[in-house]
Design an enzyme around this catalytic site. Structure first.
Site, short mmCIF file in Angstrom:
data_model
loop_
_atom_site.label_atom_id
_atom_site.label_comp_id
_atom_site.label_asym_id
_atom_site.label_seq_id
_atom_site.Cartn_x
_atom_site.Cartn_y
_atom_site.Cartn_z
N HIS A 28 43.42 32.27 47.40
CA HIS A 28 44.71 32.62 46.79
C HIS A 28 45.71 33.24 47.77
O HIS A 28 46.28 34.31 47.57
CB HIS A 28 44.58 33.38 45.47
CG HIS A 28 43.84 34.69 45.47
ND1 HIS A 28 44.13 35.72 46.31
CD2 HIS A 28 42.84 35.14 44.67
CE1 HIS A 28 43.34 36.74 46.04
NE2 HIS A 28 42.55 36.42 45.06
N HIS A 82 32.01 40.83 37.42
CA HIS A 82 33.44 40.66 37.72
C HIS A 82 33.94 39.36 37.09
O HIS A 82 33.30 38.32 37.22
CB HIS A 82 33.62 40.65 39.24
CG HIS A 82 35.02 40.52 39.73
ND1 HIS A 82 36.13 40.90 39.01
CD2 HIS A 82 35.51 40.08 40.92
CE1 HIS A 82 37.21 40.68 39.72
NE2 HIS A 82 36.87 40.17 40.88
N GLU A 84 36.78 37.63 37.79
CA GLU A 84 37.58 36.68 38.57
C GLU A 84 36.78 35.37 38.74
O GLU A 84 35.55 35.38 38.90
CB GLU A 84 37.98 37.26 39.93
CG GLU A 84 39.11 36.46 40.55
CD GLU A 84 39.81 37.16 41.72
OE1 GLU A 84 39.36 38.23 42.16
OE2 GLU A 84 40.83 36.60 42.18
N ASP A 86 36.10 33.14 40.88
CA ASP A 86 35.17 32.77 41.95
C ASP A 86 33.75 33.25 41.64
O ASP A 86 32.79 32.83 42.28
CB ASP A 86 35.65 33.26 43.33
CG ASP A 86 36.07 34.72 43.35
OD1 ASP A 86 36.51 35.24 42.31
OD2 ASP A 86 35.96 35.34 44.42
N HIS A 148 38.30 45.36 42.23
CA HIS A 148 39.75 45.40 42.30
C HIS A 148 40.40 44.86 41.04
O HIS A 148 41.63 44.70 41.01
CB HIS A 148 40.23 44.61 43.53
CG HIS A 148 39.95 43.12 43.43
ND1 HIS A 148 40.96 42.19 43.53
CD2 HIS A 148 38.83 42.42 43.21
CE1 HIS A 148 40.47 40.97 43.40
NE2 HIS A 148 39.18 41.08 43.20
N ASP A 167 32.76 42.40 44.50
CA ASP A 167 33.59 42.09 45.67
C ASP A 167 33.50 43.16 46.77
O ASP A 167 33.75 42.88 47.94
CB ASP A 167 35.06 41.98 45.25
CG ASP A 167 35.40 40.62 44.66
OD1 ASP A 167 34.72 39.64 44.97
OD2 ASP A 167 36.38 40.55 43.89
N TYR A 195 38.99 41.36 54.81
CA TYR A 195 38.79 41.34 53.35
C TYR A 195 39.37 42.62 52.73
O TYR A 195 40.11 42.58 51.74
CB TYR A 195 37.30 41.21 53.03
CG TYR A 195 37.04 40.93 51.58
CD1 TYR A 195 36.96 39.62 51.11
CD2 TYR A 195 36.92 41.96 50.66
CE1 TYR A 195 36.77 39.35 49.78
CE2 TYR A 195 36.73 41.70 49.32
CZ TYR A 195 36.65 40.40 48.89
OH TYR A 195 36.46 40.13 47.55
N HIS A 228 30.43 38.23 48.23
CA HIS A 228 30.87 37.29 49.28
C HIS A 228 30.23 37.71 50.59
O HIS A 228 30.19 38.91 50.91
CB HIS A 228 32.39 37.35 49.49
CG HIS A 228 33.21 36.94 48.32
ND1 HIS A 228 33.32 35.65 47.89
CD2 HIS A 228 33.99 37.67 47.48
CE1 HIS A 228 34.14 35.59 46.84
NE2 HIS A 228 34.55 36.81 46.57
FE1 FEO Z 1 37.74 39.42 42.81
FE2 FEO Z 1 35.56 37.52 44.67
O1 FEO Z 1 36.75 37.89 43.27
#
Ligand code: FEO
Length: 399
Positions: A28, A82, A84, A86, A148, A167, A195, A228
């Site tokens: 993004h 989370h 989000e 991904d 976040h 994250d 990051y 990640h």
């Molecule tokens: Fe906040 Fe890896 O997504």
């Protein structure tokens, strides 16, 4: 199910069952030159538990990794740390195929997930600090609101002192090496910092509070398993220390000069400012905004004390690349910076004033006068640029 993908063992009951996205170069709007991984984890407890999923196109890879150690239909609990996409994109498929006994998320996650997907089962919201027995082991939930997203939480596997940190403490690195101790520390520090700068900088004050909160809980963390990049099985304090350092944003004797240029006039000014900074014994990173991505600029700013932004005036305003950088930085709210604006112009010359206004709006302390040069900088203009660099160097903290 494909046998092309296997799980990676963390310990006797925990496996990595995520996916590797070798080709992802844009997250993004953040340039991810090393790709990334979407980490999901399987706990082979009495109650088999899956922590998080992966981005939707990678769900078959994830399910194949699960199937390499257990029949996916045997998963009892699914926990979403989370919302989000991904990490949640694979949830509709996983929930449909697995039909877990329980599907859990934070209270905010329980609200947000149905706003993303039509889910085939109910969500059980978990309480901050609450625990869940998995039979022969148990997990505890720690809400990390706005780190976040509002729904973000950690899940801690008590018996293994293993923190599934969502994250936090992650980085965008695609690799077959699953553990941080298999990757050069320079890569970890750079990518972890990138990051942090691009995803978490805005929340730096909350991060300092979170580190304090976890410290007060007195829980020992032997392993950090983020969503990640690599897993920290040795010396997880390293990434926590880096987070404390990055969150503090303590200014150093480093300046970042970010600029765009039309006929090299603003670039010539940037190079003269660079020389002034060097003469003043400061370190400098010069970044041309059509060569360096905005996400790389904010990464360089993480350990800087000064930001100088340059632009010619184009159509009564700043260059679009410069406006883009300032818009991006405004959202990330960097702190403790000094700086100024500079640039060339032909007749109207609004850009420098506009940049200075934006920098002030971001609470960058303008410790040196802005400089404008008409058409092509003269020797006098360049001497002023070198003096400006020197003045910034003098205003940076002593070594
Ligand atoms: Fe906040 Fe890896 O997504």
């Amino acid at each position: 199910m494909s046998d092309s993908f296997h799980a990676v063992k963390l310990n006797d009951r925990v496996y990595w069952v995520g996916a590797i996205d070798w080709a992802m170069r844009d997250f993004h709007g953040y340039a991810t030159r090393r790709g990334s991984t979407y980490n999901a984890y399987l706990i082979l407890a009495d109650k088999v538990t899956l922590i998080d999923t992966v981005k939707a196109p990678f769900v078959d890879e994830m399910m194949a990794r699960v199937a390499s150690v257990i029949d996916p239909a045997k998963i009892d609990y699914v926990i979403s740390n989370h919302t989000e996409m991904d990490h949640s994109g694979g949830l509709p498929v996983v929930l449909d195929r697995v039909k877990p006994e329980k599907f859990l998320a934070s209270r905010m996650g329980a609200k947000a997930l149905p706003e993303h997907f039509a889910l085939p089962c109910d969500i059980t919201p978990v309480e901050e600090g609450g625990s869940l027995s998995l039979g022969d082991c148990s997990v505890t939930f720690v809400e990390t609101r706005m780190l976040h997203w509002p729904d973000s939480m950690f899940t801690y596997l008590n018996e293994d002192k293993l923190l599934f940190s969502s994250d936090a403490f992650g980085m965008h690195v695609a690799s077959v090496e699953r553990f941080a101790d298999e990757i050069p520390e320079t890569v970890l520090e750079y990518e972890g910092g990138k990051y942090f700068a691009n995803i978490l900088l805005l929340y730096a004050p909350l991060i300092l509070k979170l580190i304090e909160k976890v410290g007060k809980l007195g829980i020992e963390i032997a392993t950090i398993a983020p969503d990640h990049g690599p897993i920290w099985r040795k010396n997880p304090e390293k990434i926590v220390e880096w987070y404390a350092k990055w969150a503090a944003q303590k200014p150093t004797r480093k300046a970042v000069i970010a600029y765009d240029t039309m006929w090299k006039s603003t670039e010539t000014m940037a190079r003269a400012i660079e020389q002034g900074l060097v003469d003043g014994d400061a370190s400098v990173k010069v970044m041309h905004l059509r060569a360096d991505h905005r996400s790389d600029v904010v990464t360089e700013m993480l350990d800087a004390g000064a930001l100088l932004v340059g632009s010619p005036t184009l159509n009564n305003g700043m260059f679009p690349t410069v406006a883009e950088l300032l818009c991006y930085l405004k959202g990330l709210k960097p702190k403790n910076l000094i700086g100024t604006a500079f640039g060339s112009y032909g007749w109207s010359g609004e850009a420098v004033g506009q940049i200075a206004e934006e920098l002030e709006g971001m609470k960058v302390s303008l410790v040196a006068e802005t400089i404008k040069a008409k058409y092509v900088p003269t020797e006098k203009d360049l001497a002023a640029c070198r003096a400006l660099g020197l003045a910034i160097a003098k205003a940076l903290p002593a070594k």
